[in-house]
Design a protein around this motif. Sequence first.
Motif, short mmCIF file in Angstrom:
data_model
loop_
_atom_site.label_atom_id
_atom_site.label_comp_id
_atom_site.label_asym_id
_atom_site.label_seq_id
_atom_site.Cartn_x
_atom_site.Cartn_y
_atom_site.Cartn_z
N THR A 4 -73.56 -50.32 70.88
CA THR A 4 -74.24 -48.66 71.13
C THR A 4 -73.49 -47.18 71.94
O THR A 4 -72.12 -47.30 72.07
CB THR A 4 -74.36 -49.01 73.08
OG1 THR A 4 -75.06 -50.60 72.61
CG2 THR A 4 -75.23 -49.22 73.67
N GLU A 5 -74.15 -46.25 71.46
CA GLU A 5 -73.80 -45.04 72.08
C GLU A 5 -74.94 -43.98 73.29
O GLU A 5 -75.89 -44.08 72.90
CB GLU A 5 -73.92 -44.10 70.30
CG GLU A 5 -73.09 -45.25 69.20
CD GLU A 5 -73.63 -44.78 67.94
OE1 GLU A 5 -72.71 -44.55 66.61
OE2 GLU A 5 -74.90 -43.59 67.38
N PRO A 6 -73.80 -43.45 74.02
CA PRO A 6 -74.66 -42.57 74.61
C PRO A 6 -75.40 -40.93 74.04
O PRO A 6 -76.17 -41.35 75.06
CB PRO A 6 -73.05 -41.78 75.11
CG PRO A 6 -72.08 -41.89 73.77
CD PRO A 6 -72.10 -43.01 73.30
N ASP A 7 -75.79 -41.28 72.86
CA ASP A 7 -76.41 -39.92 72.40
C ASP A 7 -76.84 -40.15 71.19
O ASP A 7 -76.91 -39.50 69.81
CB ASP A 7 -75.22 -38.90 72.27
CG ASP A 7 -74.73 -38.45 71.18
OD1 ASP A 7 -74.22 -39.77 71.07
OD2 ASP A 7 -73.92 -37.52 70.79
N ASP A 40 -83.08 -49.01 70.01
CA ASP A 40 -83.37 -48.14 68.36
C ASP A 40 -81.98 -47.48 67.91
O ASP A 40 -80.37 -46.87 67.60
CB ASP A 40 -83.70 -46.44 68.39
CG ASP A 40 -84.16 -46.22 66.62
OD1 ASP A 40 -83.73 -46.62 66.09
OD2 ASP A 40 -84.75 -45.07 66.74
N PRO A 41 -81.21 -48.55 66.90
CA PRO A 41 -80.08 -49.22 66.26
C PRO A 41 -80.12 -47.79 64.94
O PRO A 41 -79.01 -47.20 64.70
CB PRO A 41 -79.84 -49.56 65.69
CG PRO A 41 -81.23 -51.01 65.62
CD PRO A 41 -82.01 -50.07 66.71
N GLY A 42 -81.26 -47.10 63.91
CA GLY A 42 -81.74 -46.42 63.65
C GLY A 42 -81.24 -44.82 63.64
O GLY A 42 -80.79 -44.07 63.26
N GLN A 43 -80.49 -44.65 65.05
CA GLN A 43 -80.44 -43.87 65.93
C GLN A 43 -78.70 -43.87 65.79
O GLN A 43 -78.06 -42.63 66.18
CB GLN A 43 -80.60 -42.79 66.47
CG GLN A 43 -81.97 -42.63 67.44
CD GLN A 43 -82.43 -42.55 68.53
OE1 GLN A 43 -82.84 -40.82 69.36
NE2 GLN A 43 -81.99 -43.39 69.57
N PRO A 100 -75.03 -47.98 56.74
CA PRO A 100 -75.35 -49.23 58.46
C PRO A 100 -74.49 -49.94 58.12
O PRO A 100 -74.82 -51.09 56.99
CB PRO A 100 -76.39 -48.99 59.23
CG PRO A 100 -77.22 -48.41 58.57
CD PRO A 100 -77.17 -47.71 57.09
N THR A 101 -73.13 -49.74 58.50
CA THR A 101 -72.06 -51.40 57.97
C THR A 101 -71.63 -51.55 59.07
O THR A 101 -71.33 -51.16 60.32
CB THR A 101 -71.10 -50.92 56.20
OG1 THR A 101 -71.95 -50.10 55.56
CG2 THR A 101 -70.40 -51.81 56.19
#
Length: 400
Positions: A133-136, A141-144, A190-191
């Motif tokens: 998980t990322e703030p931005d 939506d893991p695609g971001q 993505p890895t």
Amino acid sequence: MTDFTLPEDTKALARRVRQFVIERVIPYERDPRLTQHGPNDDLRAELVALAKAEGLLTPQAPKELGGMGFDHATQAAVFEAAGWSTLGPVAMNCAAPDEGNMYLLSRIARPDQVKQFLQPMIDGHRRSVFAMTEPDGAGSDPGQLKTRAVFNGNDYEISGLKWLITGANGAKTWIIMANVEPNPHGPHGPTLFLTEGDTPGIQIERVMDSMDRNYVEGHCVVRFEGLRLGPSHILGEIGSAFRYAQMRLAPARLTHCMRWLGAAARCQHIALEHARVRTAFGKPLLHHQGVNFMLADNEIALHQARLAIRHVAWLLDNGVRARHESSIVKASVSEELFKVADRCVQILGGIGVTSETVVEMIFRDMRPFRLYDGPTEVHKYAIATQLERQGSAFTDPVGW
């Protein structure tokens, strides 16, 4: 045919787990080491030692690695019993995120990675994180995904900012999701990377304040800067991170539901006992329709949640991926169990919002359950998308 009959040995084990939680774990609920950021590592180690002495450690892990090797149906009964206290799963080494990470590693890690990273987790000697998980960027939506991994032919240099990384403070096994940039040396996408928590370049910036305190060492903001990992640190295949995340999340959503079902059942038990002895307007609260209707609604919700959980456990045990069904259960159970806790606070009245009972803590801890492993709205979106794809509602009377 779905058989909801629990084997006698499973019933006996669930009773033993519940008794262990009541007698040995619940006294720690007022331990000062259960901090605002969750139980600290010292408390966890003490609880794990108790479960290990009782032969109740890591019930979900494969037998060949020292776990108890239970299938999903057995886990449903055992995890519910463990969830009677939010510290129960911590003691038995089946709490999130470790339980889900163990599931993933047991399926895609290489033998050398199992020995270094997974086996010590199963033995209760270390904790883990799943850093996605990322703030931005990546979240529901893991695609971001924005964390980058640049490969120079020898090492991957990983850079990015993550937050809400549960248990990062003190964790030793790290699973990191990053996007391998296109490069002339090999595949990209993505890895997942697997490394030790003290690897240079992993910077824990702070522990976030949150309304829950049931996860060991809380949730952190983590920065990757100058983190260099060789190809041996790749977990699974390059470009397959999203597929592996789904592999992990389908059963992990379900085990969340199992544990919180136990916590909600305890709230119901406390509220019922209070309603039996507390009087108002000349009779026990239990005899007032406004109260006994709430207790009845709770019992209905608990029963429906238990059945839904056991159905998906049965599907998984029969080789079904059950992504659609696990989304249905996560969305439904998380919402309904929170309502159970909320009604219990209401029945308890003034003491329901204090620490005089554990209901207030469970209420706060359970609220984020509706967000973790995908908020209700994302699961409903996925469910509706599946309905559109299959062209009809899931109404087949023999659909199970």
